[in-house]
Design a protein around this motif. Structure first.
Motif, mmCIF file in Angstrom:
data_model
loop_
_atom_site.group_PDB
_atom_site.id
_atom_site.type_symbol
_atom_site.label_atom_id
_atom_site.label_comp_id
_atom_site.label_asym_id
_atom_site.label_seq_id
_atom_site.Cartn_x
_atom_site.Cartn_y
_atom_site.Cartn_z
ATOM 1 N N VAL A 1 40.083 37.474 31.298
ATOM 2 C CA VAL A 1 38.929 38.363 31.422
ATOM 3 C C VAL A 1 38.138 37.979 32.669
ATOM 4 N N TYR A 2 37.387 38.932 33.156
ATOM 5 C CA TYR A 2 36.506 38.686 34.304
ATOM 6 C C TYR A 2 35.070 38.912 33.852
ATOM 7 N N VAL A 3 34.184 37.984 34.206
ATOM 8 C CA VAL A 3 32.772 38.121 33.857
ATOM 9 C C VAL A 3 32.026 38.613 35.093
ATOM 10 N N PRO A 4 31.654 39.879 35.135
ATOM 11 C CA PRO A 4 31.044 40.458 36.337
ATOM 12 C C PRO A 4 29.617 39.982 36.569
ATOM 13 N N SER A 5 29.192 40.051 37.811
ATOM 14 C CA SER A 5 27.806 39.761 38.157
ATOM 15 C C SER A 5 26.947 40.972 37.796
ATOM 16 N N LYS A 6 25.644 40.832 37.895
ATOM 17 C CA LYS A 6 24.734 41.939 37.595
ATOM 18 C C LYS A 6 25.001 43.122 38.520
ATOM 19 N N ASP A 7 25.240 42.838 39.804
ATOM 20 C CA ASP A 7 25.516 43.908 40.770
ATOM 21 C C ASP A 7 26.819 44.631 40.443
ATOM 22 N N GLU A 8 27.827 43.869 40.007
ATOM 23 C CA GLU A 8 29.122 44.472 39.679
ATOM 24 C C GLU A 8 29.047 45.322 38.419
ATOM 25 N N ILE A 9 28.198 44.917 37.485
ATOM 26 C CA ILE A 9 28.011 45.720 36.273
ATOM 27 C C ILE A 9 27.420 47.080 36.639
ATOM 28 N N GLU A 10 26.458 47.058 37.546
ATOM 29 C CA GLU A 10 25.807 48.301 37.970
ATOM 30 C C GLU A 10 26.703 49.125 38.883
ATOM 31 N N ASN A 11 27.594 48.439 39.622
ATOM 32 C CA ASN A 11 28.492 49.139 40.549
ATOM 33 C C ASN A 11 29.880 48.478 40.491
ATOM 34 N N PRO A 12 30.708 48.872 39.496
ATOM 35 C CA PRO A 12 32.028 48.241 39.315
ATOM 36 C C PRO A 12 32.939 48.310 40.527
ATOM 37 N N SER A 13 32.706 49.251 41.432
ATOM 38 C CA SER A 13 33.575 49.366 42.614
ATOM 39 C C SER A 13 33.464 48.140 43.521
ATOM 40 N N LEU A 14 32.429 47.302 43.317
ATOM 41 C CA LEU A 14 32.289 46.073 44.099
ATOM 42 C C LEU A 14 33.380 45.063 43.748
ATOM 43 N N PHE A 15 33.998 45.277 42.589
ATOM 44 C CA PHE A 15 35.068 44.365 42.149
ATOM 45 C C PHE A 15 36.417 44.927 42.609
ATOM 46 N N ASP A 16 36.886 44.419 43.734
ATOM 47 C CA ASP A 16 38.176 44.823 44.278
ATOM 48 C C ASP A 16 39.232 43.836 43.778
ATOM 49 N N PHE A 17 39.916 44.206 42.696
ATOM 50 C CA PHE A 17 40.830 43.246 42.076
ATOM 51 C C PHE A 17 42.054 42.938 42.940
ATOM 52 N N LYS A 18 42.251 43.680 44.030
ATOM 53 C CA LYS A 18 43.365 43.393 44.927
ATOM 54 C C LYS A 18 42.974 42.401 46.022
ATOM 55 N N ASN A 19 41.695 42.074 46.081
ATOM 56 C CA ASN A 19 41.210 41.169 47.122
ATOM 57 C C ASN A 19 40.019 40.374 46.589
ATOM 58 N N LEU A 20 40.287 39.431 45.695
ATOM 59 C CA LEU A 20 39.222 38.663 45.055
ATOM 60 C C LEU A 20 38.726 37.543 45.962
ATOM 61 N N SER A 21 37.430 37.347 45.975
ATOM 62 C CA SER A 21 36.847 36.232 46.718
ATOM 63 C C SER A 21 36.935 34.963 45.874
ATOM 64 N N LYS A 22 36.647 33.825 46.479
ATOM 65 C CA LYS A 22 36.695 32.551 45.756
ATOM 66 C C LYS A 22 35.704 32.558 44.590
ATOM 67 N N SER A 23 34.502 33.075 44.818
ATOM 68 C CA SER A 23 33.494 33.104 43.755
ATOM 69 C C SER A 23 33.923 34.017 42.614
ATOM 70 N N GLN A 24 34.642 35.092 42.939
ATOM 71 C CA GLN A 24 35.117 35.991 41.881
ATOM 72 C C GLN A 24 36.242 35.347 41.074
ATOM 73 N N ILE A 25 37.130 34.639 41.757
ATOM 74 C CA ILE A 25 38.212 33.938 41.055
ATOM 75 C C ILE A 25 37.637 32.944 40.047
ATOM 76 N N GLU A 26 36.525 32.327 40.402
ATOM 77 C CA GLU A 26 35.896 31.352 39.511
ATOM 78 C C GLU A 26 35.210 32.005 38.310
ATOM 79 N N ARG A 27 35.160 33.328 38.284
ATOM 80 C CA ARG A 27 34.577 34.052 37.146
ATOM 81 C C ARG A 27 35.659 34.631 36.235
#
Length: 260
Positions: free
Chosen positions: A170-196
């Protein structure tokens, strides 16, 4: 359709930790190990949390020969205990009625997350742990492991969002990602996103226990939480089940869908 269950004794292996209990000690299959642990816990006045803390386990194995009436014994870190297992048929027709699936007591392989609105009109989630036999019963009827829809005591409707099983990610989104899911590009995850990204470990009584996916293995007992799993993120505040999105993978191990 109902499932007739057969209850019988089975043996399971558990790791010693500060959550080890008197009830578990009394169910140890090896009477020699049971005697050693009884002698050990007496020195802590039956304080199991202290006796089987990481420090307590270290003391146990440092003094194991004395606790075993002077006889040498291998270090003890895990024990086998008797449990009551649940054995039930996989079907009702033909040979399937005589074929059984057996699960340890308390085996829960599915965690259901529902989404709906409460009586105040607020969007909320609801959670349910699905025992294995109930999940199989639902799937035999041609459905999902959990009911697709249910109504709470206030007659508010909740629809099934997704189910999770051990090792699901599972991925735990940030507040910004919850409001705008398109910020989560699952084909190009950042280091901070991988840690979530978290891996489901177990579920019981509506609780979801996970570990960070980037952890290969714990360095010490209870590093992440009790039994090396936790309901919260590493920050210790955010409950994973309240916000998580389910990640679905293809056969190449690539994320192909995000359910939220």
């Amino acid at each position: 359709m109902s499932l007739s269950a057969i209850w019988e004794a089975t043996a399971g292996r558990i790791t010693l930790s500060d959550s080890f209990t008197r009830k578990q000690l009394d169910k140890i299959t090896d009477t020699g190990i049971q005697k050693i642990l009884n002698n050990h816990v007496k020195k802590y006045d039956e304080n199991f949390a202290e006796a089987f803390s990481p420090e307590g386990i270290e003391v146990l194995n440092a003094n194991i020969q004395a606790l075993n009436d002077g006889k040498p014994h291998q270090p003890i870190y895990a024990v086998r205990v008797y449990e009551v297992g649940n054995k039930f048929p996989v079907g009702t027709r033909g040979s399937k009625s005589s074929k059984f699936v057996e699960a340890d007591k308390g085996t829960n392989l599915f965690f259901a997350i529902y989404k709906g609105k409460n009586n105040k009109g607020e969007e909320v989630r609801s959670f349910e742990t699905i025992p294995l036999n109930v999940a199989i019963e639902e799937m035999k009827q041609g459905g999902e492991p959990a009911k697709p829809v249910y109504f709470d005591k206030n007659k508010c409707e909740f629809k099934l969002l997704f189910t999770l099983s051990p090792n699901d990610l599972v991925y735990v989104p940030s507040k910004d990602e919850i409001e705008n899911p398109s910020l989560f590009d699952f084909k190009n995850l950042s280091k901070s996103q991988i840690e979530r990204v978290y891996k489901m470990v177990s579920t019981t009584q509506g609780k979801l226990d996970c570990v960070p996916n980037y952890y290969s293995s714990p360095i010490k007992p209870n590093e992440i939480g009790s039994n090396n799993k936790n309901q919260n993120m590493i920050d210790g505040v955010t409950q994973i089940k309240d916000k998580c999105w389910k990640l679905k993978f293809n056969r190449l191990g690539q994320i192909e869908q995000v359910i939220y």
